[in-house]
Design a protein around this motif. Structure first.
Motif, PDB file in Angstrom:
ATOM      1  N   ALA A   1      37.522  52.910  42.355  1.00 13.59           N
ATOM      2  CA  ALA A   1      38.348  54.109  42.499  1.00 13.59           C
ATOM      3  C   ALA A   1      39.470  53.880  43.502  1.00 13.59           C
ATOM      4  CB  ALA A   1      37.486  55.293  42.921  1.00 13.59           C
ATOM      5  N   ALA A   2      39.178  53.159  44.585  1.00 18.56           N
ATOM      6  CA  ALA A   2      40.213  52.855  45.573  1.00 18.56           C
ATOM      7  C   ALA A   2      41.283  51.935  44.984  1.00 18.56           C
ATOM      8  CB  ALA A   2      39.582  52.207  46.805  1.00 18.56           C
ATOM      9  N   ALA A   3      40.858  50.958  44.191  1.00 20.70           N
ATOM     10  CA  ALA A   3      41.832  50.054  43.567  1.00 20.70           C
ATOM     11  C   ALA A   3      42.727  50.799  42.571  1.00 20.70           C
ATOM     12  CB  ALA A   3      41.084  48.921  42.854  1.00 20.70           C
ATOM     13  N   ILE A   4      42.142  51.714  41.806  1.00 24.21           N
ATOM     14  CA  ILE A   4      42.927  52.524  40.866  1.00 24.21           C
ATOM     15  C   ILE A   4      43.936  53.380  41.642  1.00 24.21           C
ATOM     16  CG2 ILE A   4      42.788  54.455  39.246  1.00 24.21           C
ATOM     17  CD1 ILE A   4      40.090  53.249  38.316  1.00 24.21           C
ATOM     18  N   GLY A   5      43.526  53.896  42.783  1.00 20.63           N
ATOM     19  CA  GLY A   5      44.443  54.674  43.609  1.00 20.63           C
ATOM     20  C   GLY A   5      45.635  53.867  44.070  1.00 20.63           C
ATOM     21  N   LEU A   6      45.419  52.618  44.425  1.00 22.06           N
ATOM     22  CA  LEU A   6      46.532  51.759  44.814  1.00 22.06           C
ATOM     23  C   LEU A   6      47.507  51.559  43.660  1.00 22.06           C
ATOM     24  CD1 LEU A   6      44.987  48.905  47.013  1.00 22.06           C
ATOM     25  CD2 LEU A   6      46.659  50.636  47.700  1.00 22.06           C
ATOM     26  N   GLY A   7      46.968  51.358  42.453  1.00 16.31           N
ATOM     27  CA  GLY A   7      47.835  51.213  41.289  1.00 16.31           C
ATOM     28  C   GLY A   7      48.655  52.466  41.024  1.00 16.31           C
ATOM     29  N   ALA A   8      48.022  53.648  41.190  1.00 13.74           N
ATOM     30  CA  ALA A   8      48.751  54.902  40.997  1.00 13.74           C
ATOM     31  C   ALA A   8      49.855  55.064  42.024  1.00 13.74           C
ATOM     32  CB  ALA A   8      47.768  56.077  41.079  1.00 13.74           C
ATOM     33  N   ALA A   9      49.602  54.670  43.262  1.00 11.12           N
ATOM     34  CA  ALA A   9      50.626  54.767  44.303  1.00 11.12           C
ATOM     35  C   ALA A   9      51.818  53.869  43.984  1.00 11.12           C
ATOM     36  CB  ALA A   9      50.023  54.395  45.655  1.00 11.12           C
TER      37      ALA A   9
END
Length: 398
Positions: free
Chosen positions: A377-385
């Motif tokens: 979930a944290a990695a997906i958040g980085l991609g969204a940012a």
């Protein structure tokens, strides 16, 4: 025309009420089920209650045509009163069903979610058409802060009540709270904003033809991708870490709400000063840090009550800070002739992306474990940012 204060107080009560049902469903019930030994896959079953929020765009035009008749006038209170009564009745039914009958209680909560989502169509449309642009920051703050207050009641106070009076009485109290919160809107003395006669009939086609709406839907999906996918993991993780329902209720509820309301007000100020895009970016990056913190806590088997509580409260504040900015931008992209339809499409994008993520967590959570789920979930958040600046740019005007 109603005063801005009357509009904000009225819709604020409705936003709190809608989130009470959400708090009971997404924070309260998962913790109760986990305490009784339910698996993450079992808990994911209740996420069917997201479906009305994900697909309410299908009946939004019909609701808007009732609320804003072609002859003019405004029937917002009629719609809210009639459908809101169904939401109250659904919680009463859930009270007498009990959490052990998972299918029956989920059915009651799905009906409640349908009623809440339908009220939200009318509430959002009324807020957009009744608040001038200079007052929308307060409207957004009321929406986000109301959501956190409702979640605190449904996911915090509700859990504490269960510890003391049991499921039935605690759920009946929630039904009473729901009814009381709708009274300021239903009994307010300010006249409703009139709808102009002869306006085009609200429709999905008219909404999707507008580039503001299409880009808004894409922006919502991207933002939710980075912000919400880990949310359903937090309460079960805290239960497995040994925290009591009362302790979880305090962190999810009172402390998280206080910090969330403060963060919502700060987000409204920051959005007015710096614009929506920088605030959303800051919130996404902070969300990545909080989610990575949960992954690290799971990896180290960290069971500090205060440490886990701080992460939970931080998570609440970070989401409130960013969603004020998101909603401020989306209000500006909704047409005044069918604000309920346009804003509903944005929220359905939120619901669909959330549902996909939460179902994936439910399907693979027990197999992968909390460390991998929080980490992904944290990695997906980085991609969204990384992708956010493109969609959050202001539309060019020709």
């Amino acid at each position: 025309m109603p005063s801005p204060a009357a509009v904000i107080v009225g819709v604020g009560g409705l936003y709190v009420a809608q989130s009470v049902i959400g708090g009971v469903t997404f924070q309260g019930l998962p913790a109760v089920l986990r305490q009784t030994g339910a698996s993450l896959n079992d808990i994911a079953f209740i996420l069917l209650t997201v479906l009305p929020w994900s697909f309410k765009f299908l009946w939004a035009p019909w609701i808007e045509r009732i609320r804003l008749p072609a002859s003019g006038g405004n029937r917002s209170r009629l719609v809210v009163g009639a459908i809101g009564a169904v939401g109250v009745a659904s919680l009463v039914a859930a009270a007498f069903t009990g959490p052990t009958m998972l299918g029956a209680v989920t059915t009651a909560l799905v009906i409640g979610a349908f009623a809440s989502a339908t009220v939200d169509i009318a509430c959002d449309g009324y807020a957009v058409e009744s608040l001038a642009e200079r007052h929308r920051g307060w409207g957004n703050a009321a929406q986000v802060a109301g959501a956190y207050l409702g979640s605190a009641i449904g996911g915090g106070a509700f859990l504490i009540l269960i510890d003391y009076v049991g499921w039935r009485d605690a759920t009946l109290v929630m039904a009473g709270v729901l009814a009381a919160l709708g009274l300021p809107f239903l009994l307010g003395r300010s006249p409703l904003q009139p709808h102009r006669a002869g306006a085009d009939r609200p429709s999905l086609g008219a909404a999707l033809k507008r580039p503001e709406v299409r880009r808004g839907i894409a922006l919502v999906g991207l933002y939710v991708l980075g912000q919400k996918w880990a949310m359903v993991l937090i309460s079960p993780f805290l239960v497995d870490a040994g925290l009591s329902l009362t302790t979880i209720g305090l962190f999810n509820g009172f402390m998280g709400t206080a910090f969330g309301v403060l963060a919502a007000l700060l987000g409204g100020w920051a959005t007015r000063r710096y614009g929506a895009a920088p605030v959303m970016m800051a919130s996404l990056l902070a969300q990545v840090a909080a989610t990575a913190g949960f992954a690290l806590a799971a990896a180290l088997a960290w069971k500090s009550v205060y440490g886990l509580g701080a992460l939970t409260v931080l998570n609440s504040g970070v989401m409130a800070f960013g969603f004020v900015a998101l909603y401020a931008e989306l209000m500006g992209r909704a047409s005044l002739d069918q604000a309920g339809v346009d804003f509903t499409l944005f929220q359905c994008g939120d619901g669909l992306v959330s549902l996909i993520g939460w179902q994936l967590v439910g399907m693979f959570g027990d197999r992968l474990g909390f460390v991998w789920c929080f980490g992904l979930a944290a990695a997906i958040g980085l991609g969204a940012a990384a992708a956010l600046p493109r969609l959050a740019r202001p539309l060019s005007r020709t």
